[in-house]
Scaffold this motif. Structure first.
Motif, mmCIF file in Angstrom:
data_model
loop_
_atom_site.group_PDB
_atom_site.id
_atom_site.type_symbol
_atom_site.label_atom_id
_atom_site.label_comp_id
_atom_site.label_asym_id
_atom_site.label_seq_id
_atom_site.Cartn_x
_atom_site.Cartn_y
_atom_site.Cartn_z
ATOM 1 N N ASP A 232 0.847 -1.188 0.000
ATOM 2 C CA ASP A 232 0.000 0.000 0.000
ATOM 3 C C ASP A 232 0.891 1.249 0.000
ATOM 4 O O ASP A 232 1.788 1.378 0.838
ATOM 5 C CB ASP A 232 -0.874 -0.014 1.257
ATOM 6 N N PRO A 233 0.656 2.157 -0.943
ATOM 7 C CA PRO A 233 1.534 3.338 -1.053
ATOM 8 C C PRO A 233 1.634 4.147 0.244
ATOM 9 O O PRO A 233 2.718 4.579 0.621
ATOM 10 C CB PRO A 233 0.875 4.160 -2.163
ATOM 11 N N LYS A 234 0.525 4.314 0.947
ATOM 12 C CA LYS A 234 0.581 5.091 2.195
ATOM 13 C C LYS A 234 1.472 4.413 3.225
ATOM 14 O O LYS A 234 2.191 5.057 3.971
ATOM 15 C CB LYS A 234 -0.823 5.265 2.783
ATOM 16 N N GLU A 235 1.391 3.097 3.224
ATOM 17 C CA GLU A 235 2.180 2.346 4.192
ATOM 18 C C GLU A 235 3.674 2.450 3.838
ATOM 19 O O GLU A 235 4.528 2.636 4.719
ATOM 20 C CB GLU A 235 1.678 0.887 4.183
ATOM 21 N N VAL A 236 3.975 2.394 2.539
ATOM 22 C CA VAL A 236 5.371 2.540 2.099
ATOM 23 C C VAL A 236 5.916 3.892 2.546
ATOM 24 O O VAL A 236 7.001 4.004 3.125
ATOM 25 C CB VAL A 236 5.478 2.419 0.557
ATOM 26 N N VAL A 237 5.144 4.937 2.274
ATOM 27 C CA VAL A 237 5.616 6.285 2.589
ATOM 28 C C VAL A 237 5.804 6.452 4.091
ATOM 29 O O VAL A 237 6.747 7.117 4.541
ATOM 30 C CB VAL A 237 4.644 7.336 1.998
ATOM 31 N N SER A 238 4.947 5.819 4.869
ATOM 32 C CA SER A 238 5.082 5.966 6.328
ATOM 33 C C SER A 238 6.377 5.305 6.813
ATOM 34 O O SER A 238 6.862 5.624 7.896
ATOM 35 C CB SER A 238 3.877 5.350 7.045
ATOM 36 N N ARG A 239 6.951 4.379 6.004
ATOM 37 C CA ARG A 239 8.198 3.726 6.413
ATOM 38 C C ARG A 239 9.426 4.519 5.988
ATOM 39 O O ARG A 239 10.541 4.227 6.437
ATOM 40 C CB ARG A 239 8.273 2.317 5.799
ATOM 41 N N ALA B 52 17.710 10.874 1.423
ATOM 42 C CA ALA B 52 17.806 10.757 -0.031
ATOM 43 C C ALA B 52 17.216 9.419 -0.437
ATOM 44 O O ALA B 52 17.584 8.379 0.114
ATOM 45 C CB ALA B 52 19.254 10.860 -0.481
ATOM 46 N N ILE B 53 16.281 9.460 -1.364
ATOM 47 C CA ILE B 53 15.508 8.272 -1.722
ATOM 48 C C ILE B 53 15.565 8.084 -3.234
ATOM 49 O O ILE B 53 15.301 9.029 -3.994
ATOM 50 C CB ILE B 53 14.032 8.456 -1.283
ATOM 51 N N LEU B 54 15.898 6.874 -3.654
ATOM 52 C CA LEU B 54 15.824 6.538 -5.075
ATOM 53 C C LEU B 54 14.564 5.709 -5.308
ATOM 54 O O LEU B 54 14.316 4.733 -4.591
ATOM 55 C CB LEU B 54 17.056 5.714 -5.495
ATOM 56 N N LEU B 55 13.773 6.130 -6.281
ATOM 57 C CA LEU B 55 12.621 5.325 -6.700
ATOM 58 C C LEU B 55 12.906 4.839 -8.114
ATOM 59 O O LEU B 55 13.046 5.661 -9.038
ATOM 60 C CB LEU B 55 11.339 6.169 -6.709
ATOM 61 N N THR B 56 12.990 3.544 -8.285
ATOM 62 C CA THR B 56 13.284 3.029 -9.625
ATOM 63 C C THR B 56 12.625 1.674 -9.832
ATOM 64 O O THR B 56 12.512 0.887 -8.884
ATOM 65 C CB THR B 56 14.809 2.902 -9.859
ATOM 66 N N ILE C 263 20.416 7.067 3.038
ATOM 67 C CA ILE C 263 19.921 6.804 1.684
ATOM 68 C C ILE C 263 19.046 5.551 1.661
ATOM 69 O O ILE C 263 19.386 4.538 2.285
ATOM 70 C CB ILE C 263 21.115 6.655 0.708
ATOM 71 N N THR C 264 17.934 5.639 0.968
ATOM 72 C CA THR C 264 17.017 4.506 0.822
ATOM 73 C C THR C 264 16.787 4.241 -0.661
ATOM 74 O O THR C 264 16.499 5.189 -1.421
ATOM 75 C CB THR C 264 15.658 4.815 1.496
ATOM 76 N N LEU C 265 16.917 2.979 -1.072
ATOM 77 C CA LEU C 265 16.685 2.606 -2.469
ATOM 78 C C LEU C 265 15.364 1.843 -2.535
ATOM 79 O O LEU C 265 15.208 0.813 -1.864
ATOM 80 C CB LEU C 265 17.833 1.741 -2.990
ATOM 81 N N VAL C 266 14.436 2.344 -3.301
ATOM 82 C CA VAL C 266 13.084 1.792 -3.314
ATOM 83 C C VAL C 266 12.752 1.253 -4.701
ATOM 84 O O VAL C 266 12.839 1.975 -5.701
ATOM 85 C CB VAL C 266 12.035 2.870 -2.925
ATOM 86 N N LEU D 132 4.031 7.636 -5.136
ATOM 87 C CA LEU D 132 4.764 7.667 -3.860
ATOM 88 C C LEU D 132 5.349 9.051 -3.587
ATOM 89 O O LEU D 132 5.322 9.546 -2.455
ATOM 90 C CB LEU D 132 5.884 6.614 -3.879
ATOM 91 N N THR D 133 5.868 9.688 -4.629
ATOM 92 C CA THR D 133 6.465 11.017 -4.449
ATOM 93 C C THR D 133 5.422 12.022 -3.983
ATOM 94 O O THR D 133 5.663 12.818 -3.072
ATOM 95 C CB THR D 133 7.117 11.486 -5.764
ATOM 96 N N ASN D 134 4.249 11.994 -4.608
ATOM 97 C CA ASN D 134 3.204 12.940 -4.208
ATOM 98 C C ASN D 134 2.751 12.717 -2.776
ATOM 99 O O ASN D 134 2.420 13.665 -2.064
ATOM 100 C CB ASN D 134 2.022 12.867 -5.170
#
Lengths: 417, 417
Positions: free
Chosen positions: A11-18, A266-270, A291-294, A305-307
């Motif tokens: 769930d996107p909200k759950e991802v962002v909360s982490r 710093a977060i990478l979304l790829t 740094i977090t790689l997602v 996720l960015t929004n």
């Protein structure tokens, strides 16, 4: 240790909360410390300001205001190369903000004129952080929009070093911009001094600029008595990168944001497992901890996720970065395309580098001329226009139980009208 | 008792410091009460929200959200005349705010594009005060700018009466505007609920709207976690009137502002002793306690005092009101000329009646579409533009001690460039 997140099935909200997001300036202990310092300075003036400065910065600056000669000497000491580079930055930032400036309007119909004036705030205070380093670029990024907006009085506060002096480069940039009111105090105590005034520092009407958690919390404390900008806390970037991105460049983008330390993120979304695996070994040292790689499904998922995260910065490295830009709706500043590292914006592409953090990009704007202006609306009715609108106003005022409101219209209408 | 001030020989700052201005929302006891209520609701959700509502409003609304049928029934119950008057107000407010809406821009030079998007905030909360009366006009004045800005989700909170229901007219206007998310809670507890969310009320990103001292203080408490508008406290007017003004009209203007009670303030600035003497006997009852008549030297003196006081409203009654308008630089809304009573603005001339009070007009704007949008800046550089700016950015980044910032540029420049 770099952190990995596989967001594809969640769930996107759950991802962002982490995702990492310190936001310490909102915590009650930090708010309490800031509140107490601000009220000490409000009640105690210079003496309280100096006591807190001595306690926290180890020095009692004397005088508190930097002598003009010191600003001029700092400016004169700049190398021609550095002076040129600051000059380029100042010109770009000025160009952008002249274009940004809000414009007044006035419009009339049926004898009724309505309009809006845009006016500069009379006196603004700029906070320039110190601590780990000196940030002369912050002087450019806050003072230039203020000057473009037409603010006639600009005060600058910057923390003193152990020797009691403010960074030479901060003073030099103040000199380049013609600013002559610089105070060598920092922290929550500087915010309190600008908000309430002391014997040495006349109060300002609005305070802007980034700072540590205590500075940011102090700005929240004084809001209402004076204006403040959005919370400008620890720096954040989301890099949205497709499989074709160069790992070395992406790694530098992430390391650049993370080297701010102090809770930066710093977060990478790829969607590319391969990109993640190629970037990871290039992330080293203390910044790598931030740094977090997602792994995401695709670009649309990255945008979603960015929004939700609403980062200070986003960097889009994609075959079609403009399309992604159009879908982002909650970011302070977006760097579009591989040839636009965020660092360009940090130092002088044009927009201010003072940007909302900690999710505030979902409701707040980049610092700009609008932070240094206020809007005054006006209405100008002629007798006929009053006769048209007046009876409606009288009816609604009576409905709300305000007979004098109604009569302030009634006494101006023709008798029997 | 009406208060008299002769300001002709005195220091303007000193005169202004003597003028009535409650600003209770900034006092530490009020802040503390608001802070405690907000944190109760943050931690306790609906149960805490209902407990404070029962304690303060004497009722536990069930359900908290107003059923849609109730909104529709309220709308259907409006008389044709009242419906027409609200319709006129809504149309004028919409017309003004469409004109006000900020516009995006984009500009390119030498391969570098910079721009700014203006985007609606995704979810906003509107506070509609109750207490002494019901203010359906406030729904118009906050929701219409939000709708013009394009906010997709708008929540409204309004305090319940003793019977647990929200004012029929507030609900009717919500119905006219197509708003279907109305909650029957008020006070600082409603602000806490909108900021942090409860089981019944999904959190919003920004909270706007006027309220009493506790509501205003609660908005200051939650600022930073969410956005809020300027402090919209007790109402204020400065009437600048020359000798030719009609005493009966001026008296109504003052009484209209003062009849808000709750710490309102109405001030006449005039050079005419005769006008003061003619107006005074027309000021009666409880509102008269909130009125101050100030003798000034001339119009320029009146402007100077007004700019220092920075009132919510100014009304200019003069042979040349436009000239005075141009000199005012710190007022929320100006009503220009004798045929423009402030009440027109209160109910539907166009600009929002939600205006900065307590001196905040010196740094804050009238509520408007800008409160419901945020700005996202963007930069898009091509390889040549990067080659032009890049070396300057690398130099400044190294000066500030950020090698990764410099290298995020360096890895994108041609080798040996």
């Amino acid at each position: 240790m770099v952190e990995f997140v596989d967001a594809r099935g969640d769930d996107p909200k759950e991802v962002v909360s982490r995702l990492r997001r310190p936001g310490g300036f909102l915590s009650e202990p930090v708010r309490k410390v800031a509140r107490d310092i601000v009220s000490d300075v409000r009640d105690g003036g210079d003496e309280a300001l100096l006591a807190h400065t001595e306690r926290l910065d180890g020095v009692r600056p004397d005088p508190i205001r930097v002598p003009l000669e010191e600003i001029q000497a700092a400016k004169a000491s700049l190398s021609p190369e550095v002076k040129e580079s600051f000059g380029v930055a100042i010109e770009n930032v000025r160009f952008f903000h002249k274009r940004e400036l809000d414009r007044p309007f006035e419009t009339s119909r049926a004898g009724a004129t309505v309009g809006q004036r845009i006016r500069p705030i009379r006196r603004a205070g700029i906070y320039v952080p110190g601590g780990h380093g000196a940030y002369p670029s912050t002087v450019v990024m806050a003072a230039v929009p203020a000057q473009v907006a037409g603010v006639p009085e600009i005060a600058v506060c910057a923390p003193p070093g152990r020797d009691g002096s403010v960074s030479r480069h901060v003073l030099a940039v103040a000199g380049l911009l013609g600013l002559d009111e610089v105070y060598r105090v920092g922290g929550a105590q500087a915010i309190g001094a600008m908000a309430y005034g002391t014997e040495s520092i006349p109060p300002v009407l609005k305070i802007v600029g980034p700072g540590n958690d205590y500075v940011t919390a102090a700005k929240l404390e004084v809001f209402g008595h004076v204006g403040v900008d959005a919370p400008l806390g620890p720096s954040e970037v989301v890099v949205i990168a497709e499989a074709g991105a160069f790992p070395e460049r992406v790694a530098r983008d992430l390391m650049a944001q993370a080297e701010h330390l102090s809770g930066a993120s710093a977060i990478l979304l790829t969607p590319s497992e391969e990109l993640m695996r190629s970037v990871e070994p290039l992330l080293t040292g203390e910044p790598a901890e931030l740094i977090t790689l997602v792994r995401v499904r695709d670009s649309a998922h990255a945008v979603e996720l960015t929004n939700l995260y609403a980062p200070e910065h986003a960097h889009i490295i994609s075959e079609d970065p403009e399309a992604i830009l159009q879908d982002l709706d909650a970011v302070g500043m977006v760097a579009v395309g591989d040839f636009t590292p965020v660092a360009l914006g940090d130092y002088g592409a044009g927009p201010s580098h003072s940007l909302p953090t900690n999710g505030a990009a979902s409701w707040a704007s980049a610092l700009g001329t609008h932070d240094f202006t206020a809007r005054t609306n006006y209405i100008h009715y002629g007798p006929e226009a009053l006769a048209d609108l007046g009876p409606h106003v009288m009816r609604l005022a009576r409905l709300e139980g305000f007979p004098n409101h109604a009569e302030s219209v009634g006494v101006r209408l023709p008798k029997g009208g």
